[in-house]
Design a protein around this motif. Structure first.
Motif, mmCIF file in Angstrom:
data_model
loop_
_atom_site.group_PDB
_atom_site.id
_atom_site.type_symbol
_atom_site.label_atom_id
_atom_site.label_comp_id
_atom_site.label_asym_id
_atom_site.label_seq_id
_atom_site.Cartn_x
_atom_site.Cartn_y
_atom_site.Cartn_z
ATOM 1 N N PRO A 52 107.030 74.539 23.084
ATOM 2 C CA PRO A 52 106.085 73.447 22.836
ATOM 3 C C PRO A 52 104.851 73.558 23.729
ATOM 4 N N GLY A 53 103.672 73.350 23.146
ATOM 5 C CA GLY A 53 102.445 73.334 23.937
ATOM 6 C C GLY A 53 101.836 74.698 24.191
ATOM 7 N N THR A 54 102.419 75.768 23.629
ATOM 8 C CA THR A 54 101.840 77.101 23.845
ATOM 9 C C THR A 54 101.252 77.628 22.539
ATOM 10 N N SER A 55 100.501 78.717 22.648
ATOM 11 C CA SER A 55 99.795 79.288 21.495
ATOM 12 C C SER A 55 100.758 79.677 20.379
ATOM 13 N N GLU A 56 100.278 79.499 19.134
ATOM 14 C CA GLU A 56 101.050 79.921 17.955
ATOM 15 C C GLU A 56 100.875 81.416 17.701
ATOM 16 N N LEU A 83 101.433 87.727 32.038
ATOM 17 C CA LEU A 83 102.694 87.326 31.419
ATOM 18 C C LEU A 83 102.414 86.069 30.600
ATOM 19 N N LEU A 84 102.785 86.081 29.326
ATOM 20 C CA LEU A 84 102.372 84.998 28.432
ATOM 21 C C LEU A 84 103.549 84.407 27.655
ATOM 22 N N ALA A 85 103.416 83.118 27.302
ATOM 23 C CA ALA A 85 104.355 82.525 26.350
ATOM 24 C C ALA A 85 103.912 82.818 24.912
ATOM 25 N N ALA A 256 110.842 80.626 28.047
ATOM 26 C CA ALA A 256 110.872 79.162 28.088
ATOM 27 C C ALA A 256 110.817 78.605 29.510
ATOM 28 N N ARG A 257 110.701 79.464 30.498
ATOM 29 C CA ARG A 257 110.647 78.956 31.870
ATOM 30 C C ARG A 257 109.385 78.138 32.105
ATOM 31 N N ASP A 258 109.431 77.242 33.087
ATOM 32 C CA ASP A 258 108.246 76.434 33.351
ATOM 33 C C ASP A 258 107.243 77.224 34.205
ATOM 34 N N LEU A 259 106.057 76.652 34.382
ATOM 35 C CA LEU A 259 104.958 77.373 35.030
ATOM 36 C C LEU A 259 105.311 77.809 36.454
#
Lengths: 315, 315
Positions: A52-56, A83-85, A256-259
């Motif tokens: 949720p909240g990251t680029s599609e 490193l990107l979501a 899925a880890r947090d920032l």
């Protein structure tokens, strides 16, 4: 800007989309090269939605140049690996500053872009979570894959005995050339018999299918880390056997880890792994570089299994 | 010397046996008091044989006075508490020097003898292995038992939120009086529903029967430690669910550990737990003390479930 979009028929096409807007703590990176991962194929097929909240947009790792430092103290023009979501299959991507890494010394954009995921995955699981000590025995399943080849080189550098499983003589030979000590063709031998009670650490990508055998292979105080479930999600755990060895099982994922967690992994990986890349202690192999607009072809190549190193898209 | 022996009919009788001979690094302790554990009942029934090379006599913990310091630099006459692989149901026991602990300040021989196993078990699993941090939530199964009551007090002292399961209102009330925050009667509620995704740490004595529910109850980066298998040995593990939380499962036991490992646990437990016993931060409850020759009666009492604290045998 241009970015790859997934059509309804799951084909990847280059399209015009809005540039990402920066949130606080993010920088805008002009993408030069993108690493292609199996997870991208899953996402394109609809099986691995972005958190949720990251680029599609697809793309979990890239390298490029900071175009806009936003509210951070980074510099415009700085070369970075990221490193990107998600979001890397594009001309520009927004990156939380904690996920920026330097380009490893002597590395091209292409090499940097395609080493981030594997380096952060291997180090966060083996170095940070399970811990590796000289003299230990590490079992790596899928030794000839991207994760496997990286992990073999790291573990040999740290003084471990390395056992690997793979499905062919050629793959096992490739593992041997990287330093692997014990070579097991899983089609011919039961690794749990060969390695019974011997493995201080296990890096597993199979999951359920190997669970019982992995517990058998664990040594006293052994720790197995499951990072993939190619062999299924649910398996029988023999707790009695695990207890008799005082064993530990962890299962992890990176995306899925947090920032804060990602920033911590990025920092530690840069500290411990980047010097090994610069010195060539760990070698990283690119199979082929294709232009971004050929993303569909790159996915097809990976799907067809004709790839022996990383695929990179250049932008 | 006199020691309890297990007859063929599993009755415990006082008999004359040889004094144990000291191996290098061991001291001879004149036993004053012995803690009775459920594991002693298992061993008497033939289900829990002593590790190779250790005493056949029952008894995993005791307190007493050093009678012969052997080749160590300990002093004859020193009062000690002892973590043992066996041998305490006797007038004398041989103890590896790494397993000697001081008597906690203000403690009697009886109190000291009966706190060693629970203190080393709780601290080695929660303090040393899983780690406890303020603000975390800890779930303790069997909160009203010996392990549970000890763990509640430790965790509350360290600033955790504590949830417990137990099978009656009275037992839950006892947990509440020790500081437990969330009380779950497992006969009336599904703890996994109440605590879904909430538990940073779980201390489990049930094993297979609770495995799936425990994984549901785990929070992100949660760690569950299984130290008992009252609910069975083999259970289905949902690796996908564990992975989505980056969870860890350990299973451990104390008795079979090697000397270095035990010495390490004894040292750390003395450092971290003994001051809490001396200050009364953790209170330890003896149900009854019986003479050694009534070991059979003590086992019967424990078997019948009429015991709410520790049973101690005095020698």
């Amino acid at each position: 800007m241009k970015a790859i979009q997934v059509q309804d028929d799951q084909q990847l096409v280059l399209a015009d989309v809005e540039r990402p807007e920066l949130k606080p703590g993010e920088v805008l990176v002009k993408v030069k090269a993108v690493g292609v991962n199996r997870a991208d194929l899953l996402q394109a097929a609809g099986h691995y939605p972005p958190p949720p909240g990251t680029s599609e947009v697809l793309g979990l790792e890239c390298a490029g140049v900071i175009e806009d430092a936003g509210d951070t103290d980074r510099e415009q023009g700085e070369k970075v690996a990221c490193l990107l979501a998600g979001g890397a299959y594009a001309e520009y991507v927004a990156v939380p500053q904690g996920q920026l890494m330097p380009i490893p010394e002597g590395y091209s954009f292409e090499e940097a872009a395609s080493v981030v995921e594997v380096a952060c995955t291997v180090w966060s699981n083996l170095g940070m979570l399970a811990g590796l000590e000289p003299g230990q025995t590490l079992l790596i399943h899928g030794g000839a894959g991207g994760i496997g080849t990286f992990a073999i080189q790291l573990a040999k550098h740290l003084g471990l005995t390395v056992a690997v499983t793979a499905g062919s003589k050629e793959k096992l030979q490739a593992c041997k050339e990287l330093g692997a000590d014990v070579l097991i063709n899983y089609k011919e031998e039961d690794f749990a018999e060969v390695l019974k009670n011997k493995c201080d650490r296990i890096l597993d990508i199979i999951g359920a299918k190997y669970l019982d055998q992995n517990v058998k292979a664990l040594a006293k105080d052994g720790h197995m880390v499951i990072i993939g479930m190619q062999g299924g999600v649910k398996g029988e755990l023999n707790i009695g056997r695990l207890l008799s060895k005082r064993g530990t099982i962890s299962a992890t994922a990176l995306r899925a880890r947090d920032l804060d967690d990602k920033a911590n992994i990025v920092r530690s990986t840069t500290e411990h792994i980047w010097p090994l890349l610069a010195k060539g202690v760990i070698r990283h192999h690119i199979h082929q570089t294709l232009p971004l607009e050929q993303a569909q072809r790159a996915h097809q190549m990976l799907q067809d299994g004709e790839v022996t190193g990383k695929l990179v898209l250049s932008v």
